[in-house]
Design an enzyme around this catalytic site. Structure first.
Site, short mmCIF file in Angstrom:
data_model
loop_
_atom_site.label_atom_id
_atom_site.label_comp_id
_atom_site.label_asym_id
_atom_site.label_seq_id
_atom_site.Cartn_x
_atom_site.Cartn_y
_atom_site.Cartn_z
CD GLU A 151 -8.08 -9.57 -3.75
OE1 GLU A 151 -6.91 -9.98 -3.51
OE2 GLU A 151 -8.94 -9.41 -2.85
CG ASN B 111 -3.42 -2.72 7.05
OD1 ASN B 111 -3.31 -2.27 5.92
ND2 ASN B 111 -4.43 -3.48 7.44
CG PHE C 270 -13.22 0.79 7.44
CD1 PHE C 270 -12.76 0.18 6.28
CD2 PHE C 270 -13.83 -0.01 8.41
CE1 PHE C 270 -12.90 -1.18 6.08
CE2 PHE C 270 -13.98 -1.38 8.22
CZ PHE C 270 -13.52 -1.97 7.04
CE1 TYR D 135 -8.95 -3.82 0.91
CE2 TYR D 135 -8.23 -1.73 -0.02
CZ TYR D 135 -7.96 -2.89 0.70
OH TYR D 135 -6.69 -3.10 1.20
CE LYS E 106 -3.61 -2.59 2.47
NZ LYS E 106 -4.59 -2.60 3.61
CG HIS F 117 -4.69 -6.67 -0.34
ND1 HIS F 117 -5.87 -6.97 0.31
CD2 HIS F 117 -4.69 -7.43 -1.46
CE1 HIS F 117 -6.55 -7.86 -0.41
NE2 HIS F 117 -5.85 -8.15 -1.49
P1 GTP Z 1 -6.52 -6.23 3.28
O1 GTP Z 1 -5.44 -7.20 2.99
O2 GTP Z 1 -6.14 -4.80 3.03
O3 GTP Z 1 -7.82 -6.62 2.60
O4 GTP Z 1 -6.73 -6.32 4.87
P2 GTP Z 1 -7.42 -7.51 5.68
O5 GTP Z 1 -7.91 -8.57 4.76
O6 GTP Z 1 -6.48 -7.89 6.76
O7 GTP Z 1 -8.65 -6.75 6.35
P3 GTP Z 1 -10.09 -6.45 5.71
O8 GTP Z 1 -10.21 -6.98 4.34
O9 GTP Z 1 -11.11 -6.85 6.71
O10 GTP Z 1 -10.08 -4.85 5.67
C1 GTP Z 1 -9.54 -4.17 4.54
C2 GTP Z 1 -8.78 -2.96 5.04
O11 GTP Z 1 -9.69 -2.05 5.62
C3 GTP Z 1 -7.77 -3.25 6.13
O12 GTP Z 1 -6.51 -3.60 5.63
C4 GTP Z 1 -7.71 -1.96 6.91
O13 GTP Z 1 -6.77 -1.05 6.34
C5 GTP Z 1 -9.10 -1.39 6.72
N1 GTP Z 1 -9.88 -1.68 7.91
C6 GTP Z 1 -10.43 -2.85 8.29
N2 GTP Z 1 -11.08 -2.74 9.44
C7 GTP Z 1 -10.94 -1.45 9.81
C8 GTP Z 1 -11.38 -0.68 10.91
O14 GTP Z 1 -12.06 -1.17 11.83
N3 GTP Z 1 -11.05 0.65 10.92
C9 GTP Z 1 -10.32 1.23 9.94
N4 GTP Z 1 -10.02 2.52 10.00
N5 GTP Z 1 -9.87 0.52 8.88
C10 GTP Z 1 -10.18 -0.77 8.83
MG MG Z 2 -9.09 -8.17 3.08
#
Ligand code: GTP
Ligand code: MG
Length: 157
Positions: free
Chosen positions: A126, A112, A57, A49, A9, A115
């Protein structure tokens, strides 16, 4: 062989973590079959996403991911989808174990670093979203002499 989509990212790129991250996947034994740096369009980010589009968010996530260059990759190898998720760590870097990418380099759930696809279906979707098939190495290329490092050294025989 199994393929997964990985994206560094904008925070990971800006912080100079591209080499470190690529190195970790290479040392694990995975093969890089696609690589490019792009500033994603809003359309691409929203499609990527889309499962989160109702979440509070979502708009922040899309503006963050489109805010700068992203390094998009496809990695191939045995168990790569689940293993990449394990190497990346939990969504919240504060809950990620040291030794994982997020556990070693981050503290903020909204920043973070990286991805990784969460399932075989996500990986397929993807990879097709981010790459054209001509941008990915094929088995033919990888089994040819062009891909064998020892054949590139020494330069003169
Ligand atoms: P990705 O690999 O980026 O998809 O992350 P993930 O699979 O570990 O998490 P998820 O798909 O549930 O969420 C996608 C992204 O949304 C995350 O990487 C975070 O950056 C963001 N995100 C998820 N949950 C939260 C939250 O509670 N608050 C905020 N601010 N961002 C969130
Ligand atoms: Mg994810």
């Amino acid at each position: 062989d199994e393929r997964t989509f990985i994206a560094i990212k904008p925070d990971g790129v800006a912080r100079g973590l591209v080499g470190e991250i690529i190195s970790r996947f290479q040392r694990k034994g995975y093969t890089l079959v696609g690589l490019k740096q792009v500033v994603p369009s809003k359309d691409l980010a929203e499609s990527h996403y889309e499962e989160h589009k109702e979440r509070p968010f979502f708009s922040g996530l899309v503006s963050f991911i489109t805010s700068g260059p992203v390094v998009a990759m496809v990695w191939e190898g045995k168990g790569s989808i689940a293993m990449a998720r394990a190497m990346i760590g939990a969504t919240n870097p504060l809950a990620s174990a040291p030794g994982t990418i997020r556990g070693d380099f981050g503290v903020d759930v909204g920043r973070n670093i990286i991805h990784g696809s969460d399932s075989a279906d996500s990986a397929k979707r993807e990879i097709a979203l981010w790459f054209k098939s001509c941008e990915l190495l094929t088995e033919v290329v990888r089994s040819s002499n062009l891909y064998v490092p020892s054949l590139w050294w020494p330069i003169e025989k």
